[in-house]
Design a protein around this motif. Structure first.
Motif, PDB file in Angstrom:
ATOM      1  N   SER A  37       0.711  -1.194   0.051  1.00 51.73           N
ATOM      2  CA  SER A  37       0.160  -0.064   0.070  1.00 51.73           C
ATOM      3  C   SER A  37       0.920   1.339  -0.187  1.00 51.73           C
ATOM      4  CB  SER A  37      -0.979  -0.172   1.153  1.00 51.73           C
ATOM      5  OG  SER A  37      -1.977  -0.951   1.105  1.00 51.73           O
ATOM      6  N   ASP A  62      -5.889  -0.813  -4.725  1.00 49.74           N
ATOM      7  CA  ASP A  62      -5.419  -1.424  -3.578  1.00 49.74           C
ATOM      8  C   ASP A  62      -6.522  -2.582  -3.204  1.00 49.74           C
ATOM      9  OD1 ASP A  62      -4.090  -2.209  -1.249  1.00 49.74           O
ATOM     10  OD2 ASP A  62      -3.702  -0.064  -0.554  1.00 49.74           O
ATOM     11  N   GLU A  63      -6.174  -3.461  -3.121  1.00 47.28           N
ATOM     12  CA  GLU A  63      -6.986  -4.808  -3.021  1.00 47.28           C
ATOM     13  C   GLU A  63      -8.711  -4.283  -3.476  1.00 47.28           C
ATOM     14  OE1 GLU A  63      -6.691  -6.481   0.899  1.00 47.28           O
ATOM     15  OE2 GLU A  63      -4.474  -5.775   0.960  1.00 47.28           O
TER      16      GLU A  63
HETATM   17 MG   LIG Z   1      -2.257  -2.518   2.197  1.00 41.73          MG
END
Ligand SMILES: [Mg+2]
Ligand SMILES: Nc1ncnc2c1ncn2[C@@H]1O[C@H](COP(=O)(O)OP(=O)(O)OP(=O)(O)O)[C@@H](O)[C@H]1O
Lengths: 402, 222
Positions: B45, B166-167
């Motif tokens: 991240s 991000d995910e």
């Molecule tokens: Mg992360």
């Protein structure tokens, strides 16, 4: 961002926290209403007092013979030289000054007045037709002194209400004859009951032509000359012109005293203005309280919207854009609150006017401007801190919150 | 498209240094599709935030489309985030008060684009993404998959050249997850550079280039 978009975004955000927004709105509007009402009433009271003075004749200037002690300084009074008398000639000359609207010479004295064996002593005022207008006197019956050459003595008189009552009872007085001193005199009018004039009770006095009074009291001197100026603004000029003229006529001697009501009025004016400002200031405190409430609302809303602010930054809001959004929200609260308060204040002012019809409770324009301005300013000031806090939020950390 | 040179990102937590990124060198060509995987806390991240100009490297250089963006001021980087970078998050980050359209139009709103033009662009995307029926719904009235679609629409409405996710499937069931990754891949097909951080091996292995992270370093790049 476009201004309209900022506003609508701010509006949507405020609408989301409806209760908080409404309470703040309420506080702000009460603050503004307080300023509006209190200054309105203060200003109304000031105008009322000024109005009362004006009805006495604000443009009134009184000339008396002799220099008043307070303003004396010329050696002539120390030597004890008797001042020159004011004469009818002086009064007539004054009428020619451009700043003088009306003038009335006045001779005062006391004399007996009699009719059919009824006799009493009364104050007698010798003057001209102009006095009626200068002193805002009214007639209950008949006419006032006729206009004409003031030097001409005519045997007519105008009676005060009480004098009329005592001499004539229920019978009509106008057109009848009375005896004043040694002279027969025709009653041409009766004064309406009114307050006092020149320190005399108008109900108890008798008004006669000035030349008649001079003959009656066997004198050439005037007691006073009353002048009505053309405007309050010109009162200073009038005083100077009067002084110059009389000094010239009195062979270079400054031997008269000039009194205006202006100075008294100015003092009242100042006192009331101060009072109004003071109440406005006190009411202003409630605005500050409202400001603090706005700050609280903004702080709460920011802490609830941390991730939203992070998101805004992620999609392209600069720090200053965030500040603008938050400040706009606060200004919107303050502005709408201010307008509401203004409406509330005006309504309350109307109510005050209903209860006290003599009082105009309309707030002065500056107070309306100041109240709204202060509302917006407090909104701005108290939102800067929350806005800066929002701008400083780290977008990464704010987005980490869900 | 992207060049990272010796990028470090060091956090200090209670006097202790945490090297979230440790000497990262990375080049990404336009139109690439990259997945980033690795254990929790390995710095995935942090990398994405740096690439998205939400964060700055402690040291090192970041070149985006040929220009150095390492030391840009807030206004300049906000502009780049608005125009050339799209972000997609695990938790969608939609504004709850705003409808789907309004959320999608947010980047255009911030860019100061007039309403008519905004509507034009958002209508096209809404149709493409199959959100037409839902366009006036609030986020809470949408399913997870729909929410992520709205979020992706928002990310690409300003036609960015780089899409960072991000995910994006981390909060979705596998079916909608697959749905979303297919949508992202379709956007990549149209030329958008796509970088996806994921824990999901299946999703990660779909990418042409896979980067593995461990303790702030790239340990595999294929
Ligand atoms: Mg992360
Ligand atoms: N703002 C911060 N302050 C201090 N430490 C941080 C901060 N952000 C990240 N870290 C640390 O940096 C390291 C990398 O974090 P990062 O969020 O990049 O990991 P990640 O690979 O995304 O993990 P996950 O898969 O759990 O999301 C972690 O050790 C984390 O604790």
């Amino acid at each position: 961002m476009r201004t309209a978009d900022i506003l609508s975004f701010a509006w949507i955000s405020l609408a989301a926290g409806r209760v908080r927004s409404l309470l703040t709105l309420l506080a702000m509007s009460i603050g503004v209403a307080a300023v509006v009402v209190l200054t309105g009433v203060g200003e109304g009271a000031r105008q009322y007092v000024v109005g009362q003075f004006s009805s006495l004749g604000t443009n009134l200037v009184i000339i008396l013979p002799g220099r008043s002690e307070t303003s004396s300084g010329s050696p002539s009074t120390f030597i004890g030289e008797t001042p020159r008398d004011l004469t009818i000639g002086d009064a007539v000359a004054l009428q020619r000054l451009p700043t003088v609207k009306l003038q009335a010479p006045v001779v005062a004295g006391e004399s007996g007045i009699a009719r059919k064996g009824l006799e009493r002593r009364v104050p007698v005022l010798g003057t001209t037709a102009s006095l009626l207008s200068i002193r805002h006197l009214h007639l209950a019956a008949g006419r006032f002194l006729p206009p004409g050459d003031p030097r001409q003595s005519r045997a007519v008189c105008v009676l005060g209400v009480k004098v009329r009552q005592e001499l004539f009872g229920a019978q009509p007085a106008v057109g009848r004859l009375v005896r004043i001193g040694e002279h027969r005199c025709r009653v041409i009018g009766v004064l309406a009951s009114e307050g006092r004039s020149l320190g005399l009770d108008t109900q108890e006095m008798v008004v006669v032509p000035v030349a008649f009074a001079q003959m009656l009291f066997d004198t050439e001197k005037l007691f006073r000359i009353l002048i009505e100026g053309r405007g309050r603004a010109e009162l200073d000029r009038l005083k100077q012109q009067v002084l110059a003229l009389l000094t010239r006529r009195h062979h270079g001697e400054r031997d008269v005293t000039i009194i205006t009501q202006d100075s008294v009025l100015a003092t009242f004016d100042r006192i009331f203005s101060m009072l109004t400002l003071t109440v406005a200031g006190i009411a202003g405190i409630s605005l500050a309280v409202a400001g603090i409430l706005i700050m609280n609302v903004m702080l709460v809303s920011i802490s609830r919207r941390t991730s939203e602010i992070g998101l805004l930054k992620a999609v392209g809001a600069s720090n200053s854009a965030v500040v603008r959004l938050i400040v706009t929200e606060a200004l919107l609260l303050a502005g709408v609150g201010g307008l509401l308060g203004l409406g509330l204040g005006l309504i309350a002012g109307r109510l005050v006017e209903q209860i006290y019809p003599d009082l105009s409770a309309a707030p002065p324009l500056w107070a309306v401007g100041a109240a709204l301005g202060t509302a917006l300013l407090t909104g701005l000031l108290f939102s800067l801190l929350p806005a800066r806090r929002a701008a400083r939020l780290d977008p990464v950390l704010s987005l980490a919150k869900r | 498209m992207i060049i990272l040179e010796e990028v470090n990102r060091i956090f200090s937590v209670g006097g202790q240094e945490v090297r979230a990124l440790d000497g990262i060198n990375l080049q990404v060509k336009p139109g690439e599709y990259i997945s980033i995987m690795g254990p929790s806390g390995s710095g995935k991240s942090t990398l994405l935030n740096l690439l998205g100009l939400l964060d700055r490297p402690t040291s090192g250089r970041y070149l985006l489309s040929g220009s150095d963006v390492t030391g840009l001021d807030d206004k300049q980087s906000a502009r780049i985030r608005n125009k050339t970078i799209g972000f997609v998050f695990q938790f969608f980050h939609l504004i709850p008060r705003l409808s789907a359209v309004q959320n999608i139009e947010l980047p255009l709103l911030l860019a100061g684009i007039p309403p008519r033009k905004r509507r034009e662009k958002s209508t096209a995307i809404i149709n493409d993404f199959g959100l037409f029926e839902r366009r006036h719904h609030k986020p809470e009235e949408l399913s997870g998959g729909q929410r992520q679609r709205v979020a992706i629409a928002r990310a690409v409405i300003n036609s960015p050249s780089l899409l960072l996710a991000d995910e994006p499937t981390g909060n979705l069931d596998s079916k909608s997850g697959l749905d979303i990754i297919t949508l992202l891949e379709a956007l990549n097909q149209q030329g958008l550079t796509l970088i996806v951080v994921t824990h999901d091996l299946e999703i990660g292995s779909r990418a042409r280039r896979r980067i593995h992270f461990l303790d702030g370093r790239i340990v595999a790049d294929s």
